[in-house]
Design a protein around this motif. Structure first.
Motif, short mmCIF file in Angstrom:
data_model
loop_
_atom_site.label_atom_id
_atom_site.label_comp_id
_atom_site.label_asym_id
_atom_site.label_seq_id
_atom_site.Cartn_x
_atom_site.Cartn_y
_atom_site.Cartn_z
N GLN A 289 -3.24 -8.29 0.29
CA GLN A 289 -2.68 -8.54 -1.05
C GLN A 289 -3.47 -7.73 -2.09
O GLN A 289 -4.69 -7.83 -2.16
CB GLN A 289 -2.80 -10.03 -1.38
CG GLN A 289 -2.38 -10.39 -2.79
CD GLN A 289 -1.18 -11.32 -2.79
OE1 GLN A 289 -0.96 -12.06 -1.83
NE2 GLN A 289 -0.40 -11.28 -3.86
N VAL A 290 -2.77 -6.92 -2.88
CA VAL A 290 -3.41 -6.23 -4.00
C VAL A 290 -2.56 -6.54 -5.23
O VAL A 290 -1.39 -6.14 -5.30
CB VAL A 290 -3.49 -4.70 -3.79
CG1 VAL A 290 -4.20 -4.04 -4.96
CG2 VAL A 290 -4.19 -4.36 -2.48
N GLY A 291 -3.11 -7.27 -6.19
CA GLY A 291 -2.32 -7.73 -7.33
C GLY A 291 -1.16 -8.57 -6.82
O GLY A 291 -1.36 -9.49 -6.02
N ASP A 292 0.08 -8.22 -7.27
CA ASP A 292 1.25 -9.01 -6.84
C ASP A 292 1.84 -8.50 -5.52
O ASP A 292 2.78 -9.10 -4.99
CB ASP A 292 2.37 -8.91 -7.90
CG ASP A 292 1.88 -9.48 -9.23
OD1 ASP A 292 0.98 -10.35 -9.18
OD2 ASP A 292 2.40 -9.04 -10.28
N ALA A 293 1.32 -7.36 -5.06
CA ALA A 293 1.97 -6.73 -3.89
C ALA A 293 1.21 -7.04 -2.61
O ALA A 293 0.01 -7.31 -2.63
CB ALA A 293 2.01 -5.22 -4.10
N VAL A 294 1.95 -6.98 -1.49
CA VAL A 294 1.30 -7.12 -0.18
C VAL A 294 1.54 -5.82 0.58
O VAL A 294 2.68 -5.39 0.78
CB VAL A 294 1.87 -8.31 0.61
CG1 VAL A 294 1.29 -8.33 2.03
CG2 VAL A 294 1.58 -9.61 -0.10
N ILE A 295 0.44 -5.19 1.00
CA ILE A 295 0.56 -3.99 1.84
C ILE A 295 0.48 -4.48 3.29
O ILE A 295 -0.50 -5.11 3.67
CB ILE A 295 -0.58 -2.99 1.56
CG1 ILE A 295 -0.68 -2.67 0.07
CG2 ILE A 295 -0.39 -1.72 2.38
CD1 ILE A 295 -1.85 -1.77 -0.32
N PRO A 296 1.52 -4.21 4.09
CA PRO A 296 1.50 -4.72 5.48
C PRO A 296 0.39 -4.06 6.30
O PRO A 296 -0.15 -3.02 5.92
CB PRO A 296 2.87 -4.30 6.01
CG PRO A 296 3.68 -3.90 4.85
CD PRO A 296 2.75 -3.47 3.77
N ALA A 297 0.07 -4.69 7.42
CA ALA A 297 -0.92 -4.14 8.35
C ALA A 297 -0.42 -2.80 8.90
O ALA A 297 0.78 -2.56 8.97
CB ALA A 297 -1.13 -5.11 9.49
N GLY A 298 -1.36 -1.91 9.26
CA GLY A 298 -1.02 -0.66 9.92
C GLY A 298 -0.40 0.37 9.00
O GLY A 298 0.47 1.13 9.41
#
Ligand code: HEM
Length: 390
Positions: A289-298
């Motif tokens: 999670q960065v701020g409101d966003a989620v960066i998926p794994a990989g």
């Protein structure tokens, strides 16, 4: 919607407007087509640098990540990284670095003295490309007899094709340079001396299970190849970027020529204003999670250094070049575990380079018609910078 393609020529030429839009409109940017995410705000970039568990370096540090299997510490994660970094760090003690100053000054002065009497010269070709390579050779202990060969190979390695990729000849030259370094290692193995190669050869590296082992010849040659890459192009680009700054901001140039003691802070501002390394690549090991966003794994994530150092949330009036700016820290050398090992050497080289340059040529203008920039999203800077000296 903001679009960021670091390979685009227009962006490479001046990425700062698009960086501003990224920070304001899409601080967690996703480029699906090119397959990367980008963090552009100072705080997010620092936080990712400090979180090596979620943001790994082991999948490579560029967008393509082709270097991921190279024998370089920059593409290792702890605990392996910690053990190997400790060994290379022995080359960069404050004492060792300060002992290099007379050599750096002699080399810089020698290069610039050859240009005296000329009306114009190329800052890159005649000066900035030459200096750091000799300094690294001196640091590693490459014998004088091999240095011409190192220069010739590095010239070939610097030749990128029109897409900013290493041309075939550059790949061959890299292999030749690796072989030259491996040859030096083999020579020292046969007859050890009182030099850096021997020192690294005889320093044990700690393993995960607590046992110790020596570096192999291939690992040693890899370490030296990494230093040649990391310490050459970067300094070779910072110097011309600084010359551009001092041309656009002539008051700063006049002040520095009159008061060279201001140069250490000016070098920090050069590093911030137009840093040579514009992004650091990472790879997510889980959903983050960065701020409101989620960066998926990989996923490939790039920490956009060039944007972080122009973040108005951190630096007031970030596009101005202010040699008196109070800079508590910037991320132009990265941050955290992978913080540049050569940072103090790079600072020293750049300070001495400008001391010697401004002493001889306090006044100069750029011959715009001859300026060239190669599209290389990772290392940003000029490949030709002709100046007219008054
Ligand atoms: C102005 C010049 C330089 C700049 C802007 C620069 C920038 C950087 C950056 C941003 C990193 C961090 C990479 C990451 O986090 O993935 C780095 C790492 C590194 N730099 Fe530099 N560098 C410079 C000069 C040098 C010099 C002169 C040397 C050595 C001769 C050097 C050796 C290294 C090494 C070995 C690493 C890897 C450290 C690690 O992974 O632990 N650099 N540099």
């Amino acid at each position: 919607m903001v679009e960021y393609n670091p390979f685009d020529w227009q962006t490479a030429h001046n990425p700062y407007p698009v960086y501003r839009r990224l920070r304001d409109e899409a601080p967690v940017y996703h480029n699906e087509e090119l397959g990367f995410w980008a963090l552009s705000r100072y705080d997010d970039v620092i936080a990712a640098h400090l979180n090596h568990k979620d943001f790994s370096s082991a999948h490579g540090v560029t967008i393509a990540g082709m270097e991921k299997d190279a024998p370089f510490i920059i593409v290792k994660d702890p605990p392996e990284h910690t053990a190997h970094r400790k060994i290379v760090a022995r080359l960069f003690t404050p004492r060792r670095i300060s002992q290099l100053e007379p050599f750096i000054r002699r080399t810089a002065a020698g290069l610039l003295d050859q240009l005296k009497g000329r009306e114009r010269f190329d800052v890159v070709e005649d000066f900035s490309f030459r200096l750091p390579l000799d300094v690294i050779s001196e640091l590693i202990g490459i014998p004088e007899s091999a240095r011409d060969q190192v220069h010739r190979l590095s010239d070939r390695i610097a030749d990128l094709d029109e897409n900013g990729q290493l041309a075939d000849d550059g790949i061959n030259a890299t292999l030749e340079l690796a072989e030259l370094l491996a040859g030096l290692v083999r020579e020292r193995r046969a007859s050890p001396g009182d030099d850096v190669i021997t020192m690294l050869m005889t320093t044990p590296v700690e393993q995960e299970d607590g046992s110790e082992r020596m570096l192999t010849d291939d690992e040693l040659a890899g370490r030296f190849l990494e230093l040649s890459f990391a310490g050459h192009e970067t300094v070779a680009k910072l110097i011309p970027n600084g010359v551009v700054a001092l041309t656009w901001f002539p008051d700063a140039r006049r002040e520095l020529a009159a008061h060279p003691a201001l140069l250490p802070n000016a070098v920090e501002e050069m590093l911030r204003w137009d840093p040579p390394s514009h992004y650091q690549g990472r790879w997510t090991t889980r959903d983050v999670q960065v701020g409101d966003a989620v960066i998926p794994a990989g996923q490939r994530v790039i920490l956009v250094t060039g944007s972080a150092v122009h973040d108005e949330r951190k630096y007031p009036d970030p596009d101005a070049f202010d040699i008196h700016r109070d800079i508590d820290r910037h991320v132009s050398f990265g941050f955290g575990r992978h913080l540049c090992l050569g940072a103090s050497l790079a600072r020293l080289e750049t300070r001495v380079a400008f001391e010697e340059l401004l002493r001889r040529f306090p006044d100069f203008t750029i011959d715009e018609s001859g300026v060239e920039r190669r599209v290389n999203p990772n290392v940003r800077g000029l490949s030709r910078l002709p100046i007219v000296v008054g």
